[in-house]
Write a protein that holds these residues in place. Structure first.
Motif, mmCIF file in Angstrom:
data_model
loop_
_atom_site.group_PDB
_atom_site.id
_atom_site.type_symbol
_atom_site.label_atom_id
_atom_site.label_comp_id
_atom_site.label_asym_id
_atom_site.label_seq_id
_atom_site.Cartn_x
_atom_site.Cartn_y
_atom_site.Cartn_z
ATOM 1 N N PHE C 335 0.821 -1.213 0.000
ATOM 2 C CA PHE C 335 0.000 0.000 0.000
ATOM 3 C C PHE C 335 0.851 1.257 0.000
ATOM 4 N N LEU C 339 1.789 2.779 -4.462
ATOM 5 C CA LEU C 339 1.253 3.945 -5.165
ATOM 6 C C LEU C 339 2.280 4.531 -6.121
ATOM 7 N N ARG C 343 -0.352 3.097 -9.837
ATOM 8 C CA ARG C 343 -1.635 2.399 -9.799
ATOM 9 C C ARG C 343 -2.083 2.263 -8.355
ATOM 10 N N THR C 344 -3.395 2.101 -8.174
ATOM 11 C CA THR C 344 -3.879 1.797 -6.836
ATOM 12 C C THR C 344 -3.256 0.473 -6.429
ATOM 13 N N PRO C 345 -2.644 0.429 -5.236
ATOM 14 C CA PRO C 345 -1.896 -0.768 -4.864
ATOM 15 C C PRO C 345 -2.779 -2.005 -4.808
ATOM 16 N N LYS C 351 -7.327 -4.918 -4.820
ATOM 17 C CA LYS C 351 -6.999 -3.552 -4.445
ATOM 18 C C LYS C 351 -7.024 -3.426 -2.922
ATOM 19 N N GLY C 460 0.277 -5.407 -11.900
ATOM 20 C CA GLY C 460 0.771 -4.067 -11.630
ATOM 21 C C GLY C 460 2.131 -4.185 -11.004
ATOM 22 N N LEU C 461 2.185 -3.848 -9.716
ATOM 23 C CA LEU C 461 3.416 -4.008 -8.963
ATOM 24 C C LEU C 461 3.633 -5.497 -8.733
#
Lengths: 161, 718, 504
Positions: C335, C339, C343-345, C351, C460-461
């Motif tokens: 979290f 960011l 992207r929203t973590p 999410k 994403g991450l």
């Protein structure tokens, strides 16, 4: 469903599980291990008791628990308060070797005999390598066993019975 | 390519820095009650009051205060107050910036004059009224060539309305009572009476601008989550400092309360606490600077999460109109024949496509002699059902090509109106020439014979991404016109940057598959949907969402509204229908669909800025611990000076850390308001780069900063 | 079961189990298998001990053998409560099994929350019974017999009295030790049969048994990291957990081995300095809390390393709970730093929302509260000076260590039987209880909210990357260890600098 009801509904099975698990883990398991251990590994299970003159002699303690040696004829244990357990049964190799001169002086056993006895009883930390150490009781019993003429003669040297 | 989100600071922003009003505003915000919404800064202000009280009357704080340190308490309390003020200053600046950009947007809302029908004593009168003054329920008169001022429902009359600016559909739409006319469209025939269906201030844009201007901006989910972290950290540090206070007394550590408070404030995430509100607001402001209004900050954040962008080919990837580039004859016909036929058939075609045909023919010298000798007997308007258009020319009734008119701008004046004959197969007289052009498959239906290489030619043109347009003369296929899509400048780079960031672009087009494929591959899009109708957007959006992807799309027509409503990021064109604008969560006032890519970049920038400042703020704590803890216990435990790895002065270390803690806030205000710079790269790439700059940097920078401040303090005060 | 039902079931079953053990402790004098004739435990000690064992802490304010072998550490000598064979088996070993099983169950339940398409968190009763019958009991049976083979006693025949070589009388303190040692290490419990724990030769006779115990301690916490990936169906996701945990473990080791070690005070000859230090790092890293040396004789840097292990709780931590903590660290790290990827973590495609963050932050808050408040109270109420603990760095280390160990459900401590005072019994009992069940409840709630959460298939991450693992380790050190820096500075760090000046 409210928490209260949820909790209430849990009581019965929870209590039963608690009792069953206590019997299983707290009685059945240790007693079962005890049974197997007593049958299969009787010596160790009862505290690795050391005997004078092999297994026939009187029990003189446990190989694993230090006992007090104060007479100059024996290898001495560590001072109780220096170890964590207070009953550390071992001394370092250097400690053992440093006591040879004293024992030799009072018993007339040659230093080389004593040091070869010590080296026969070396154990090592980290299994096969690491620092050498010796079990004091084992060493002293070996001393008595190997030099019976010295240790079983007349008082004060009468450690064979 | 450096992403667009970093434009030079606007003059407005710079002027706001010096604005007295903003300064005053920032001071007013220091009111503890108004700071309550920002727990971290509220606590900072609270500690200011405590230390100020220590300065005023130290004995009240024995044994953790000392009368000989009053000057020191004054210094500490001032730094604390300034820390809080820097935070309110950031807020005030961001809000001024947002308001300024918002009000500049209002002026962009087009205002047109409308003819309002006022009935007084049963007499109808027409009053010219600006569109912004209209109310829902008002009656308006729409005459030929009027621009429809606002969305309205037709009550009387039947007429043709040109909605091409809004929908891209060039064919005028027939409007009868009960139909809706859209603000921004143009009446091209007849007269209509209509009732206004919305209030001007209810329009989407006004609503959104109002939202930003109100100070009660709702926090976005992401801001709420960050705030939760900040509150959690604050609680943890509170316990730590209270425990240290307790130990200081019980273990006789002789730690001064002001030092404990300094440690407390330094450890608190004051940097992000101070800048969090302005980061969010500035993110929305940056959108405004690009003439895009958003319904909420939430939509901007969501844009950063985009997985799939649905792009309309026309208007987004290509400039919107195809241009004729080549006349290709078939059978024994010549290029000249095809060119001249195209010229004639396009004479009445006012679309950019038609105009490009005439331009090409003219430039190639294919001006038909019939133009002066022949007259037009009939115009076949383009219709969606036949997908052809054309002209029938009879000899005798000629008309002149105006001198110097290359683009046909003035043709409209000369054009005669005919009732359109849409059906194929009308009878051609002996002295007549009928020219029809249209989609190849449509032409095949009406042509008498199809040349053997026709299909191959058509396929070849299609496969090259171009659009073939077949031309017939008297129902004989004479050639094919190659229409080429013109790419928007820079679109390829934009698509590449989107793809690099792991976002999947999907292209939607009404074109047939070969054409679609070619365009798509030209701009680097792997996924496309040919022969798509606007309704298909909804299916695509919901299908992607069912696979848990975040979808961004643009839309303008009423048909797009359902898709815009369900899309995570829906960008409507200001030129679009009211329905579309209402369904979307953003509107581009400049109606440039390619901006959807910028929206995504801005969303990412907003999230990145927030994450970077949060990480930086927390990482700063390492240095602050090492600055304060060694000297904190120095009185009773001098051995701990060994931890003073920075070699700070015993009396200056705490002040240095505290000053750094305060000064970092204004230093980061520009970053908070402009957003961090980034080059489009993969999510992991962005993460690694930012983690290095703001994470590792966040650990190192304060060590340097605190040391420098300490050197300065030592040189001033000794 | 939903998370709440699962948690309540676990809690209620645990409370019943504690109650049963409490009865045995208090009434051991009238219950069978008490050849030594030990009296029943005081209520406050019994209360503290049942919580201690049921929370997998195993802080022991008594000497199980009922004899003081090491006078300076047996203060006050007047109260040296010992445990009957029945108490050792049916209270201590019983709770060691059940707390280990509970920890494993709640960890698996938590992971189920993160598994995609899971409908619930499983059934506690089923999980509990299975983990006992299929994992702990068989494993411990084999391990126990191996221990007997290595010299650990297993008998209920009573203490033996012998005449030593030199003619003195010696009591050989045997009992059902091997069965206890097996579960105390496998279950990362750490509570020993003897006061000196695994420094006592009967509990740890030789280097072989020492290494075997170290391996057993690491066995389940390490395996669970892999189980995590297995259950998720994403083995790569176990990478940050296992690599992160072992990187932190390596840091602990590095810190502990900065000084060189001879055979100092409090070190057993058969283990030497190396294995005593290594053991101390392991036992705190996996929050077992058993010891094979006297902590008081350790270099302050080893103690600092022990603090790190206990504060982090996930290097790799106690079985079950260590994994839960690590997943929590991953969530909060994702979290905070996620960011920055724009992207929203997301973790495992889900999410992270404000509610998740709230659960994590409250969990984070638990430790500082339950460690620092009683530490200050111990001094403020005079309870510390009552057990002859100084206000200097050595004394502070002892008190701070006591509550850190209790909060982390570790169980190693400096006080030992000296801590048998109403203040320390009740305060540590509360700290252990909260330190165990508050995080479990909160993290189950966190996992419960993950059930049926929308999962993105987009990446994403990457949480399975080395980069993320590095960031994870960094943020754990920053958020967890650094938080306690001022207190560590007053304790082991200060002690280190003082001893550097005055000699160790």
């Amino acid at each position: 469903m409210s928490i209260k009801n949820e909790v209430k509904r849990t009581y019965g099975p929870a209590l039963r599980l608690a009792i069953v698990s206590m019997l299983l883990c707290g009685l059945v398991f240790p007693l079962l291990v005890t049974g197997f251990a007593q049958v299969l590994l009787h010596d160790q299970a009862n505290g690795s008791i050391a005997h004078l003159n092999g297994s026939n002699g009187r029990s003189v303690g446990s190989y694993l628990i230090a006992q007090n040696f104060s007479s100059p004829f024996f290898f001495h244990s560590r001072n109780a308060t220096l170890s964590a357990s207070g009953v550390d049964p071992d001394i370092t190799l250097q400690d053992a070797l440093s006591q040879i001169r004293r024992i030799s002086a009072v018993t007339n056993i040659t230093r080389s005999d004593l040091s070869s006895l010590v080296s026969q009883n070396i154990e090592r930390t980290s299994l096969f390598f690491g620092d050498g150490y010796v079990n004091v009781l084992r060493l002293n019993l070996a001393l008595i066993h190997n030099f019976q003429t010295t240790y079983c003669s007349t008082p004060p040297l009468s450690y064979c019975e | 390519m450096t992403s667009k989100p970093n434009r030079p600071t606007s003059p407005r922003f710079r002027s706001s820095l010096t604005s007295t009003k903003t300064l005053l505003d920032s001071l007013v915000r220091l009111n503890p009650l108004s700071l309550l919404s920002n727990p971290v800064m509220f606590i900072v202000e609270l500690t200011f009051f405590i230390v100020a009280a220590m300065a005023i009357y130290p004995p009240a704080f024995y044994p953790v205060a000392n009368s000989s340190m009053r000057i020191y308490y004054v210094e500490v309390s001032l730094i604390l107050l300034i820390t809080a003020w820097f935070s309110t200053l950031a807020d005030a600046l961001a809000e001024t910036q947002a308001k300024n950009t918002a009000s500049s947007l209002r002026s962009l809302e087009s205002e047109v004059q409308s003819k309002k029908i006022v009935t007084e004593a049963d007499v109808r009168r027409i009053v010219t009224t600006p569109s912004t003054a209209l109310r829902k329920g008002d009656l308006i008169l729409l005459e030929k060539n009027d621009v429809v001022p606002i969305d309205a429902e037709v009550l009387e009359g039947i007429g043709m309305v040109d909605e091409s600016l809004l929908t891209g559909e060039s064919t005028p739409v027939r409007k009868a009572p009960g139909d809706e006319v859209i603000g921004g469209s143009r009446v091209i025939s007849d007269t209509l009476t209509a009732r206004v269906t919305v209030n001007p201030e209810d329009t989407y844009i006004s609503e959104m601008i109002r939202l930003v201007e109100s100070s009660k901006r709702p926090r976005t989910p992401n801001e709420v989550a960050v705030t939760t972290v900040l509150i959690g950290l604050t609680a943890i540090f509170t316990i730590i400092v209270v425990a240290l206070l307790g130990l200081s007394v019980t273990l006789d550590l002789a730690v001064d309360l002001s030092v404990l408070i300094a440690l407390y404030v330094c450890l608190l995430p004051t940097t992000i606490g101070a800048l969090l509100p302005s980061i969010g607001l500035s993110g929305v402001s940056r959108l405004y600077q690009r003439k895009i209004v958003a319904k909420s900050g939430r939509a901007v954040e969501r844009a950063g999460d985009t997985d799939v962008i649905i792009l309309d080919k026309t208007g987004t990837i290509t400039v919107g109109n195809r241009q004729a580039v080549e006349f290709i004859p078939v059978s024994s016909h010549t290029e000249k024949e095809v060119g001249e036929a195209a010229f004639l058939s396009s004479w009445h075609d006012d679309t950019p496509e038609g105009r490009s045909l005439i331009r090409l023919a003219y430039e190639d010298g294919f001006v038909p002699r019939e133009l002066n000798a022949l007259g037009v007997s009939e115009v076949y308007e383009f219709s969606a059902s036949t997908r052809t258009s054309g002209v029938k020319i009879s000899q005798g009734t000629g008309f002149m090509l105006p001198k110097g008119d290359k683009s046909g701008r003035e043709r409209g004046r000369l054009r005669r109106k005919f009732e359109a004959h849409q059906e194929a197969g009308s009878i051609i007289g002996e002295d007549e020439i009928e020219i029809i052009k249209g989609a190849p498959d449509a032409i095949k239906k009406i042509a008498r014979s199809i040349p053997s290489n026709f299909d191959a030619l058509v396929d070849e043109i299609s496969s090259q991404g171009d659009t073939p347009l077949a031309v017939t003369r008297n129902r004989e296929v004479i050639g094919v016109i190659r229409l080429k899509d013109v790419l928007k400048p820079g679109i390829r780079e934009k698509i590449l940057s989107v793809k690099v960031m792991g976002i999947r672009p999907v292209m939607l087009t009404g074109d047939q598959p070969l054409t679609a494929k070619s365009i798509a591959s030209e701009v680097g899009i792997d996924e496309y949907r040919p022969e798509a109708k606007p309704e298909d957007k909804y299916d695509i959006v919901t299908r992607e969402q069912a696979e848990t992807r975040v979808v961004a799309m643009i839309g303008d027509g009423t048909n797009d509204a359902p898709a815009l409503a369900v899309a995570d990021v829906g960008l409507a064109m200001n030129s679009g229908t009211q329905a579309a604008k209402e369904a979307a969560n953003m509107v581009d006032l400049e109606s440039n669909p390619a901006k959807i890519i910028e929206v995504v970049m801005l969303g990412k920038q907003l999230l990145m800025t927030r994450g970077a400042v949060t990480t930086f703020s927390i990482a700063n704590d390492v240095a602050k611990y090492f600055a304060i803890v060694p000297v904190m216990f120095a009185t009773t435990h001098p051995e701990l000076k060994a931890l003073n790895i920075l070699g700070l002065g015993l009396n200056t270390a705490v002040l240095s850390a505290l000053i750094f803690n305060a000064a970092i806030i204004p230093l980061l205000i520009p970053l908070a308001m402009k957003g961090i710079r980034f080059k489009p790269t993969s999510t992991m790439g962005l993460f690694i780069k930012n983690a290095l700059i703001y994470g590792v940097g966040g650990i190192i920078v304060p060590f340097i900063g605190i040391k420098l401040i300490d050197i300065a303090l030592l040189s001033i005060g000794g | 079961m939903g998370w709440r039902e699962y948690f309540l079931s676990a809690l209620i079953v645990n409370i019943f189990q504690m109650s049963l053990a409490f009865i045995i402790f208090v009434f051991q004098n009238i219950l069978p298998l008490n050849p030594q004739g030990f009296p029943g435990l005081n209520l406050d000690l019994a209360f503290m001990q049942v919580i201690s064992f049921a929370t997998n802490t195993n802080l022991q304010h008594y000497n199980g053998e009922g004899v003081c072998n090491n006078p300076p550490d047996c203060y006050p000598l007047s109260s040296m409560p010992g445990l009957s064979y029945l108490s050792q088996m049916t209270a201590v070993q019983f709770l060691q099994f059940t707390s280990a099983a509970t920890g494993l169950c709640v960890a698996v339940a938590m992971v189920r929350g993160f598994v995609s398409h899971s409908q619930n968190m499983g059934n506690f009763y089923t999980d509990f019974v299975r983990s006992l019958t299929r994992l702990f009991l068989p494993l411990c049976f084999v391990a126990a017999l191996i221990f007997v083979g290595l010299g650990v006693p297993q008998t209920i025949g009573g203490y033996q009295t012998v005449t030593t070589v030199e003619g003195a009388t010696q009591t050989i303190l045997v009992g059902p030790v091997a069965s206890l040692v097996s579960i105390m290490q496998i279950g990362t419990n750490g509570g020993g049969y003897y006061g000196a724990n695994s420094a006592y030769p009967f509990q740890n006779p030789n280097p072989a048994s020492d290494i075997f115990q170290i391996l057993l301690m690491l066995l389940i916490p390490t395996s669970l990291c892999f189980v995590f990936g297995q259950l998720l169906g994403k083995r790569r996701e176990a990478r940050p957990i296992i690599i992160g945990a072992y990187s932190l473990f390596a840091l602990d080791l590095l810190l502990a081995f900065i000084p060189t070690y001879g055979l100092g005070r409090g070190i057993e000859v058969r283990f030497g300095g190396f294995f005593s230090t290594f053991w101390t790092v392991v036992t705190t890293a996996v929050t077992t809390g058993s010891v094979n040396a006297n902590l008081a004789g350790m270099n302050p840097l080893v103690i600092l390393s022990a603090f790190m292990g206990m504060l982090i709780q996930s290097a790799p931590g106690g079985k079950g709970v260590g994994l839960m903590y690590m997943v929590m660290y991953v969530v909060i790290t994702v979290f905070i730093v996620g960011l920055m990827s724009g992207r929203t973590p997301e973790y495992l495609g889900m999410k992270i929302n404000a509610r998740d963050v709230k659960f994590v932050m409250i969990t984070f808050l638990v430790h500082p509260v339950i460690i620092l408040v009683p530490t200050v109270l111990a001094y403020a109420t005079g309870a510390a000076s009552a057990v002859r603990v100084s206000t200097g760095s050595t004394g502070f280390t002892r008190i701070f260590y006591e509550f850190t160990s209790a909060a982390a459900n570790n169980g190693s401590d400096f006080l030992g039987a000296a801590g048998n005072t109403p203040f320390f019994n009740i305060s540590t009992a509360l700290v252990m209880f909260i330190g165990r069940f508050a995080p479990i409840g909160l993290l189950l709630a966190l996992a419960g909210s993950m059930i049926n959460r929308k999962r993105s298939t987009e990446i994403g991450l990457r949480t399975d990357s080395i980069t993320f693992t590095i960031v994870l380790v960094g943020s754990i050190l920053l958020l967890v260890v650094l938080t306690f820096f001022p207190f560590l500075a007053l304790g082991p760090i200060l002690e280190f600098f003082q001893k550097r000046v005055n000699g160790f």
